[in-house]
Motif scaffolding. Structure first.
Motif, PDB file in Angstrom:
ATOM      1  N   PRO A   1       0.796  -1.227   0.000  1.00 42.33           N
ATOM      2  CA  PRO A   1       0.000   0.000   0.000  1.00 42.33           C
ATOM      3  C   PRO A   1       0.827   1.276   0.000  1.00 42.33           C
ATOM      4  O   PRO A   1       0.370   2.297  -0.501  1.00 42.33           O
ATOM      5  CB  PRO A   1      -0.835  -0.126   1.284  1.00 42.33           C
ATOM      6  N   SER A   2       2.012   1.248   0.564  1.00 41.35           N
ATOM      7  CA  SER A   2       2.820   2.470   0.632  1.00 41.35           C
ATOM      8  C   SER A   2       4.256   2.101   0.937  1.00 41.35           C
ATOM      9  O   SER A   2       4.563   0.950   1.252  1.00 41.35           O
ATOM     10  CB  SER A   2       2.287   3.416   1.714  1.00 41.35           C
ATOM     11  N   LYS A   3       5.121   3.070   0.840  1.00 41.57           N
ATOM     12  CA  LYS A   3       6.515   2.814   1.139  1.00 41.57           C
ATOM     13  C   LYS A   3       6.694   2.474   2.624  1.00 41.57           C
ATOM     14  O   LYS A   3       7.459   1.576   2.976  1.00 41.57           O
ATOM     15  CB  LYS A   3       7.369   4.035   0.785  1.00 41.57           C
ATOM     16  N   ALA A   4       5.986   3.192   3.467  1.00 38.47           N
ATOM     17  CA  ALA A   4       6.095   2.912   4.904  1.00 38.47           C
ATOM     18  C   ALA A   4       5.693   1.468   5.194  1.00 38.47           C
ATOM     19  O   ALA A   4       6.341   0.782   5.980  1.00 38.47           O
ATOM     20  CB  ALA A   4       5.228   3.883   5.693  1.00 38.47           C
ATOM     21  N   ALA A   5       4.631   1.024   4.551  1.00 38.54           N
ATOM     22  CA  ALA A   5       4.195  -0.354   4.761  1.00 38.54           C
ATOM     23  C   ALA A   5       5.244  -1.332   4.256  1.00 38.54           C
ATOM     24  O   ALA A   5       5.473  -2.386   4.852  1.00 38.54           O
ATOM     25  CB  ALA A   5       2.859  -0.590   4.053  1.00 38.54           C
ATOM     26  N   LEU A   6       5.888  -0.973   3.164  1.00 38.16           N
ATOM     27  CA  LEU A   6       6.953  -1.838   2.648  1.00 38.16           C
ATOM     28  C   LEU A   6       8.098  -1.936   3.652  1.00 38.16           C
ATOM     29  O   LEU A   6       8.630  -3.026   3.899  1.00 38.16           O
ATOM     30  CB  LEU A   6       7.462  -1.296   1.310  1.00 38.16           C
ATOM     31  N   LEU A   7       8.468  -0.804   4.224  1.00 39.89           N
ATOM     32  CA  LEU A   7       9.546  -0.839   5.217  1.00 39.89           C
ATOM     33  C   LEU A   7       9.131  -1.653   6.437  1.00 39.89           C
ATOM     34  O   LEU A   7       9.950  -2.362   7.019  1.00 39.89           O
ATOM     35  CB  LEU A   7       9.929   0.585   5.614  1.00 39.89           C
ATOM     36  N   ASP A   8       7.876  -1.526   6.818  1.00 40.80           N
ATOM     37  CA  ASP A   8       7.385  -2.381   7.908  1.00 40.80           C
ATOM     38  C   ASP A   8       7.529  -3.850   7.532  1.00 40.80           C
ATOM     39  O   ASP A   8       7.945  -4.677   8.348  1.00 40.80           O
ATOM     40  CB  ASP A   8       5.918  -2.057   8.201  1.00 40.80           C
ATOM     41  N   ALA A   9       7.171  -4.161   6.301  1.00 40.86           N
ATOM     42  CA  ALA A   9       7.269  -5.554   5.851  1.00 40.86           C
ATOM     43  C   ALA A   9       8.725  -6.014   5.844  1.00 40.86           C
ATOM     44  O   ALA A   9       9.027  -7.173   6.169  1.00 40.86           O
ATOM     45  CB  ALA A   9       6.656  -5.693   4.459  1.00 40.86           C
ATOM     46  N   VAL A  10       9.626  -5.113   5.474  1.00 41.87           N
ATOM     47  CA  VAL A  10      11.050  -5.454   5.497  1.00 41.87           C
ATOM     48  C   VAL A  10      11.475  -5.785   6.929  1.00 41.87           C
ATOM     49  O   VAL A  10      12.131  -6.808   7.180  1.00 41.87           O
ATOM     50  CB  VAL A  10      11.894  -4.299   4.934  1.00 41.87           C
TER      51      VAL A  10
END
Lengths: 222, 222
Positions: free
Chosen positions: B46-55
Motif C-alpha cells: 500500500p505504501s513505502k512505509a508499509a513496505l519498510l514495515d514488511a522489510v
DNA sequence: GTTGACGTACGTACAGTGTACGTGTCACTC
DNA sequence: GAGTGACACGTACACTGTACGTACGTCAAC
C-alpha cells in the motif's frame, strides 16, 4: 528580525520537529518558519544532514546534569541515567535523532566524563567502567527508542496495535496470559525497573559474590 | 521471470538496503531492480512505509531461535539474546529498520512467547517476567543501534570521528586516560559483557536479597 | 568617491522522491 | 459476445535537497 544565524536555524528545526514530527522536516519548511529563502540556510549549514547532526548535538548539550558528589554512588548513577532520559520528555520527537545518529561532536564528552568518574570513584577499574558505561548507554538508548517509538511522527490516535490479547492462547500461552501486562506501558516504571536491575548487577559485581555482602541492607527503594 | 509478488518486492528491498544502504532506498530503485514499473509495486504494497514495515518484519521473522529446554535457564536467556543479535550480522543495514520502527505485526510474538516462558520456568512471576523482558529488549536494541550505527548508510571510510584521545586531559581526565579503551570497540565482547551483567542481575533478583526469598508474589515494588 | 573583494540573502533550475489516477491487457465467469 | 476483476504500466503532481548565478550590503585600499 535578527540576522539569520546557525543557532536560529537549529532552534527553528528543533521547534519544527517537535511541532510536526521528524518526518515533516524539510529545508523549505524551516526557511518558511524563519521567513527566509531556502538557500539562505546553506550559508550557515553545509547540508541537511549536518543540520540534523547539529539538532542532535543541540538537544544533547541541553541535558541538565546535577551531580551530587556526596551521594551514594548508586544514587549518582541513577541520577545521571535519569538526566539522560529527561531529553525524551523535553524533546520527544527530536530524541529519535539523538539516538539514531552517532554523535561525532564533543557534545557527548561531558556526560561520558562524569559517568566514568562516578564509576571509578565507586571502585571500578578503567576497563570495567568503560564496559559498564557502554551497557548503561545501550539500555538507556534502547529504552528511549521504545518510548519515543510510541509516537514516532504525528501520532495519530491509532491505538490499534497488534493486541497481545488477540494472541492464540494455545500457540502463545504466555503472551495470552500476560496480555494485560504487555499492553500496559508505564515508561516511568519500566525504566526504573531496568535501572534498578542494572545497578543491582554492578553492585554485586563490585562486592564480589553474594555471600561477601553479608548483612548489608538491600537497597529498598519505595 | 516469476510474477511480481509481495515477497519478491520485500526481498528486493532487503537486498537493495544491504547493498546500498537504507538511505538509498526508493520505490523507483526497487522497481528497477525487479525490472518492473514503479506503480506495479503498489498493487502489492500500500505504501513505502508499509513496505519498510514488511522489510522489518521479514528480517525479524528470520531469526533462528534454537532453544534447549534442558539447559540452565541462564544459558537459555543468553542464547535467545544472541539469536536476536544475529540479525545485526546477517542484515546489518536492515537492522536499523527493525529497531527504529515498533513492530505492529505478530512476527514479534514467538520470540516474546519463548522469552516469557523461559523466565517463568526459571521462577519469575508474570509481572516480573514482563519487566525483565522489556529491560533485555531495551539493552539488545540499544546495543544493535550502536553496532549498526557505526556503518549507518554507505559507510565511507571516514574513521575521523571525534577522537577521545584528542580530549583535553584537564577538562576530561577520565576520557583522556581511558581513550584507548573508548576507541576500541569489540562489539562481541561489549555485548557479552552487558549480557553477563544483566543475567547476573536477574540471578540475584531470583535468589532474593541474598537471604530469605519472600516466596510471596508482589516483587516488593509498588 | 571609486574600485574591488567579500559575505550573505535570494531566485531559478534540475534531478529525484512518493503516489493518485487513468489506461491497457490479460484470464475467467456468465 | 459482455462483464469482471486483477495486474502492469505511464503520466502527472506536489514536493524534496541543493548546485548555480545574481543582487545587495559593508569594509579596505587607493
Amino acid at each position: 528580525m535578527p540576522p539569520l544565524t546557525r543557532a536560529r536555524i537549529v532552534a527553528a528545526a528543533i521547534e519544527l520537529i517537535e511541532r510536526e514530527g521528524a518526518d515533516a522536516i524539510s529545508m523549505r519548511r524551516i526557511a518558511a518558519d524563519l521567513g527566509v529563502g531556502v538557500m539562505s540556510l546553506y550559508n550557515h549549514v553545509p547540508s541537511k544532514a549536518a543540520l540534523l547532526d547539529a539538532v542532535a548535538e543541540g538537544v544533547l548539550s541541553q541535558i541538565a546534569f546535577t551531580d551530587d558528589p556526596a551521594a551514594e554512588w548508586t544514587e549518582r548513577v541513577r541520577i545521571q541515567a535519569r538526566a539522560f532520559r529527561q531529553i525524551a520528555h523535553h524533546y520527544p520527537r527530536s530524541t529519535m535523532l539523538v539516538v539514531s545518529r552517532q554523535l561525532r561532536s564533543p557534545a557527548g564528552l561531558p556526560p561520558v566524563e562524569r559517568a566514568l568518574a562516578t564509576l571509578r570513584e565507586a571502585g571500578f577499574g578503567g576497563a570495567e567502567a568503560v564496559q559498564i558505561l557502554r551497557t548503561f548507554i545501550a539500555y538507556i538508548v534502547g529504552s528511549l527508542l521504545r518510548e519515543v517509538g510510541v509516537a514516532p511522527s504525528f501520532a495519530p490516535p491509532q491505538r490499534a496495535d497488534v493486541h497481545p490479547a488477540a494472541a492464540d492462547p494455545t500457540l502463545f500461552p504466555q503472551v495470552a496470559e500476560l496480555a494485560p501486562l504487555l499492553e500496559e506501558v508505564d515508561h516511568e516504571k519500566a525504566f526504573e525497573f531496568g535501572l534498578d536491575m542494572m545497578i543491582k548487577a554492578i553492585e554485586v559485581r563490585l562486592a564480589g559474590t553474594c555471600a561477601a555482602r553479608g548483612a548489608e541492607r538491600g537497597g529498598a527503594r519505595g
